[in-house]
Design a protein around this motif. Structure first.
Motif, PDB file in Angstrom:
ATOM      1  N   ALA A  29      25.860  39.414 -36.083  1.00  0.00           N
ATOM      2  CA  ALA A  29      25.392  38.286 -35.269  1.00  0.00           C
ATOM      3  C   ALA A  29      25.937  38.381 -33.844  1.00  0.00           C
ATOM      4  N   ALA A  30      27.211  38.747 -33.708  1.00  0.00           N
ATOM      5  CA  ALA A  30      27.813  38.853 -32.385  1.00  0.00           C
ATOM      6  C   ALA A  30      27.193  39.994 -31.591  1.00  0.00           C
ATOM      7  N   CYS A  31      27.019  41.152 -32.235  1.00  0.00           N
ATOM      8  CA  CYS A  31      26.439  42.300 -31.539  1.00  0.00           C
ATOM      9  C   CYS A  31      24.981  42.038 -31.157  1.00  0.00           C
ATOM     10  N   ASP A  32      24.230  41.413 -32.047  1.00  0.00           N
ATOM     11  CA  ASP A  32      22.834  41.085 -31.725  1.00  0.00           C
ATOM     12  C   ASP A  32      22.765  40.135 -30.528  1.00  0.00           C
ATOM     13  N   ARG A  33      23.648  39.167 -30.504  1.00  0.00           N
ATOM     14  CA  ARG A  33      23.648  38.200 -29.405  1.00  0.00           C
ATOM     15  C   ARG A  33      23.981  38.873 -28.073  1.00  0.00           C
ATOM     16  N   LEU A  34      24.872  39.877 -28.119  1.00  0.00           N
ATOM     17  CA  LEU A  34      25.317  40.535 -26.892  1.00  0.00           C
ATOM     18  C   LEU A  34      24.507  41.790 -26.558  1.00  0.00           C
ATOM     19  N   GLY A  35      23.591  42.166 -27.431  1.00  0.00           N
ATOM     20  CA  GLY A  35      22.801  43.374 -27.197  1.00  0.00           C
ATOM     21  C   GLY A  35      23.594  44.656 -27.362  1.00  0.00           C
ATOM     22  N   LEU A  36      24.577  44.655 -28.262  1.00  0.00           N
ATOM     23  CA  LEU A  36      25.421  45.823 -28.485  1.00  0.00           C
ATOM     24  C   LEU A  36      24.958  46.609 -29.702  1.00  0.00           C
ATOM     25  N   LEU A  37      25.036  47.938 -29.598  1.00  0.00           N
ATOM     26  CA  LEU A  37      24.779  48.811 -30.737  1.00  0.00           C
ATOM     27  C   LEU A  37      25.801  48.576 -31.840  1.00  0.00           C
ATOM     28  N   GLY A  38      27.050  48.384 -31.446  1.00  0.00           N
ATOM     29  CA  GLY A  38      28.124  48.187 -32.403  1.00  0.00           C
ATOM     30  C   GLY A  38      29.463  48.211 -31.695  1.00  0.00           C
ATOM     31  N   CYS A  39      30.528  48.392 -32.478  1.00  0.00           N
ATOM     32  CA  CYS A  39      31.887  48.377 -31.939  1.00  0.00           C
ATOM     33  C   CYS A  39      32.641  49.604 -32.426  1.00  0.00           C
ATOM     34  N   THR A  92      48.203  59.115 -28.991  1.00  0.00           N
ATOM     35  CA  THR A  92      49.622  59.437 -29.062  1.00  0.00           C
ATOM     36  C   THR A  92      49.968  60.457 -27.981  1.00  0.00           C
ATOM     37  N   ARG A  93      51.251  60.756 -27.832  1.00  0.00           N
ATOM     38  CA  ARG A  93      51.664  61.743 -26.833  1.00  0.00           C
ATOM     39  C   ARG A  93      51.047  63.101 -27.109  1.00  0.00           C
ATOM     40  N   SER A  94      50.810  63.418 -28.382  1.00  0.00           N
ATOM     41  CA  SER A  94      50.204  64.701 -28.732  1.00  0.00           C
ATOM     42  C   SER A  94      48.684  64.673 -28.581  1.00  0.00           C
ATOM     43  N   GLY A  95      48.135  63.508 -28.210  1.00  0.00           N
ATOM     44  CA  GLY A  95      46.686  63.394 -28.006  1.00  0.00           C
ATOM     45  C   GLY A  95      45.907  62.958 -29.220  1.00  0.00           C
ATOM     46  N   GLY A  96      46.597  62.642 -30.314  1.00  0.00           N
ATOM     47  CA  GLY A  96      45.895  62.251 -31.538  1.00  0.00           C
ATOM     48  C   GLY A  96      45.229  60.889 -31.413  1.00  0.00           C
ATOM     49  N   ILE A  97      43.967  60.817 -31.840  1.00  0.00           N
ATOM     50  CA  ILE A  97      43.203  59.571 -31.800  1.00  0.00           C
ATOM     51  C   ILE A  97      42.446  59.440 -33.112  1.00  0.00           C
ATOM     52  N   ALA A  98      42.385  58.242 -33.639  1.00  0.00           N
ATOM     53  CA  ALA A  98      41.533  57.934 -34.781  1.00  0.00           C
ATOM     54  C   ALA A  98      40.598  56.804 -34.369  1.00  0.00           C
ATOM     55  N   ALA A  99      39.420  56.733 -34.997  1.00  0.00           N
ATOM     56  CA  ALA A  99      38.449  55.700 -34.626  1.00  0.00           C
ATOM     57  C   ALA A  99      37.610  55.307 -35.834  1.00  0.00           C
ATOM     58  N   ARG A 100      37.057  54.109 -35.740  1.00  0.00           N
ATOM     59  CA  ARG A 100      36.073  53.630 -36.715  1.00  0.00           C
ATOM     60  C   ARG A 100      34.938  52.973 -35.945  1.00  0.00           C
ATOM     61  N   MET A 101      33.709  53.265 -36.344  1.00  0.00           N
ATOM     62  CA  MET A 101      32.535  52.711 -35.683  1.00  0.00           C
ATOM     63  C   MET A 101      31.823  51.762 -36.635  1.00  0.00           C
ATOM     64  N   PHE A 102      31.694  50.514 -36.221  1.00  0.00           N
ATOM     65  CA  PHE A 102      31.026  49.487 -37.018  1.00  0.00           C
ATOM     66  C   PHE A 102      29.709  49.127 -36.337  1.00  0.00           C
ATOM     67  N   ALA A 103      28.591  49.347 -37.017  1.00  0.00           N
ATOM     68  CA  ALA A 103      27.282  49.123 -36.399  1.00  0.00           C
ATOM     69  C   ALA A 103      26.295  48.494 -37.374  1.00  0.00           C
ATOM     70  N   PRO A 104      26.617  47.305 -37.922  1.00  0.00           N
ATOM     71  CA  PRO A 104      25.690  46.684 -38.876  1.00  0.00           C
ATOM     72  C   PRO A 104      24.336  46.344 -38.263  1.00  0.00           C
ATOM     73  N   SER A 105      24.262  46.203 -36.937  1.00  0.00           N
ATOM     74  CA  SER A 105      22.989  45.859 -36.301  1.00  0.00           C
ATOM     75  C   SER A 105      21.947  46.964 -36.435  1.00  0.00           C
ATOM     76  N   ILE A 106      22.389  48.208 -36.654  1.00  0.00           N
ATOM     77  CA  ILE A 106      21.430  49.298 -36.852  1.00  0.00           C
ATOM     78  C   ILE A 106      21.410  49.755 -38.312  1.00  0.00           C
ATOM     79  N   GLY A 107      21.948  48.920 -39.204  1.00  0.00           N
ATOM     80  CA  GLY A 107      21.912  49.228 -40.622  1.00  0.00           C
ATOM     81  C   GLY A 107      23.013  50.155 -41.088  1.00  0.00           C
TER      82      GLY A 107
END
Length: 283
Positions: A183-193, A200-215
Motif C-alpha cells: 500500500a505504501a509503495c503503490d501510494r508513492l509510486g515505488l517499485l519496492g524497497c 563494513t571496512r572490508s566492503g561487505g554488504i548484504a541486502a534484501r529487496m521487498f517488492a510486493p507491488s510487482i508480485g
C-alpha cells in the motif's frame, strides 16, 4: 490457440556456485501480456525474460505475475547466460535493448557457468521526503535504532527506496508487513524497497529487496537496485561492491557492481539442464 511452451530456467547471480535466482528465459512468442504474466507463475519463478534477436540487437522484455518491467538486472544476467550457452564458444558479446535503451552485454564461460555483466545505464537519485520515510519504515519493520543515515530514492527504469540499516543482523531480523508495504509503495509510486547493511571496512554488504507491488514479496537477487546503490556509494569514493542477497530465502546470491571507468553490473549464472513445459494461449 493453446500451445505447449518450453522454457529454460537460468539460475542468476550464484554465490560460489550455488543458490542464485531461478529465472525463466524463452524466445519471443506472440503472447498477450496476460499470458506473459502467467509464464513465470507456471514455471515457478519470480521473473520471466522474453528474448528476441532483431538484426544486430537482442530485445529483452521482463515480466512478473503483476506485469511488465522496463528493466531487470538479474533477468539480463540470465538472458546473457542463455544467449552464451546457445551461441557456444568461450565468450558472448552483444548489444541488448530493454526499456527503449540499447546497451552492451557480455558473458564469459567458466566451466559450466557464465560470468555475465552489462552496462546498467544512468541512475537517477534523490533524497526521500519525510512523508515517504514515515510511510515506508513502519511496514518494513525498521526502527530508529536500526536505521542508518543515507536513504535514497533511486531509479533505473522505476523508482525504488534504498534504506540502509546498521548491521547484517538488523537486516536479517526484518519481517515486513507486505500488505502495508505494498500500500505504501503503490501510494508513492515505488517499485519496492531495497534494504542494505552499512558497508563494513572490508566492503561487505548484504541486502534484501521487498517488492510486493510487482508480485515479488522478496526478491532473491535484485541487480538493478544494486546498481543504484553502487552509484550512490561511488559518490562517496566506493567504486566496486559485491552484495549478498537471498540468504533469508535459502538461496544465496551475489551481485557485483562497479562504477568506474564505465558502470558495470553482473553476476555468475548457470543454465539448468531441465526445460519446463506447460500450456499457454498463443495468438
Amino acid at each position: 490457440m493453446i500451445s505447449r511452451l518450453s522454457v529454460t530456467i537460468v539460475r542468476a547471480c550464484l554465490r560460489e556456485g550455488s543458490g542464485g535466482s531461478p529465472t525463466t528465459v524463452l524466445d519471443e512468442l506472440p503472447l498477450g501480456d496476460d499470458e506473459r504474466c502467467r509464464v513465470p507463475v507456471l514455471a515457478g519463478t519470480s521473473h520471466a525474460v522474453f528474448v528476441a534477436v532483431r538484426g544486430s540487437e537482442v530485445s529483452l522484455r521482463f515480466f512478473t505475475a503483476e506485469g511488465e518491467l522496463p528493466a531487470c538486472g538479474h533477468g539480463t544476467v540470465a538472458a546473457l547466460a542463455f544467449l552464451a550457452a546457445r551461441a557456444g564458444g568461450s565468450e558472448y558479446r552483444g548489444t541488448l535493448r530493454a526499456g527503449g535503451r540499447p546497451f552492451a552485454g557480455r558473458a564469459v564461460r567458466e566451466g559450466t557457468r557464465f560470468r555475465a555483466d552489462f552496462e546498467p545505464g544512468p541512475v537517477e537519485s534523490r533524497e526521500p521526503g519525510a512523508d515517504e520515510i514515515a510511510l515506508v519504515l513502519p511496514p518494513l519493520g525498521i526502527t530508529p535504532d536500526t536505521l542508518a543515515p543515507g536513504a535514497r530514492v533511486a531509479s533505473i527504469g522505476r523508482a525504488r527506496l534504498l534504506v540502509p540499516v546498521v548491521s547484517r543482523a538488523a537486516l536479517a531480523a526484518l519481517a515486513p508487513d507486505f500488505d502495508g508495504l505494498r500500500a505504501a509503495c503503490d501510494r508513492l509510486g515505488l517499485l519496492g524497497c531495497y534494504v542494505y547493511s552499512v558497508p563494513t571496512r572490508s566492503g561487505g554488504i548484504a541486502a534484501r529487496m521487498f517488492a510486493p507491488s510487482i508480485g515479488v514479496p522478496e526478491d532473491i537477487a535484485n541487480a538493478n537496485s544494486t546498481a543504484c546503490l553502487a552509484a550512490d556509494l561511488a559518490a562517496r569514493g566506493v567504486t566496486e561492491i559485491a552484495v549478498d542477497m537471498g540468504d533469508s530465502l535459502g538461496s544465496p546470491a551475489t551481485i557485483t557492481a562497479s562504477a568506474r571507468p564505465v558502470p558495470r553490473l553482473g553476476g555468475v549464472a548457470e543454465v539448468d539442464g531441465a526445460v519446463r513445459e506447460f500450456a499457454v494461449e498463443v495468438r
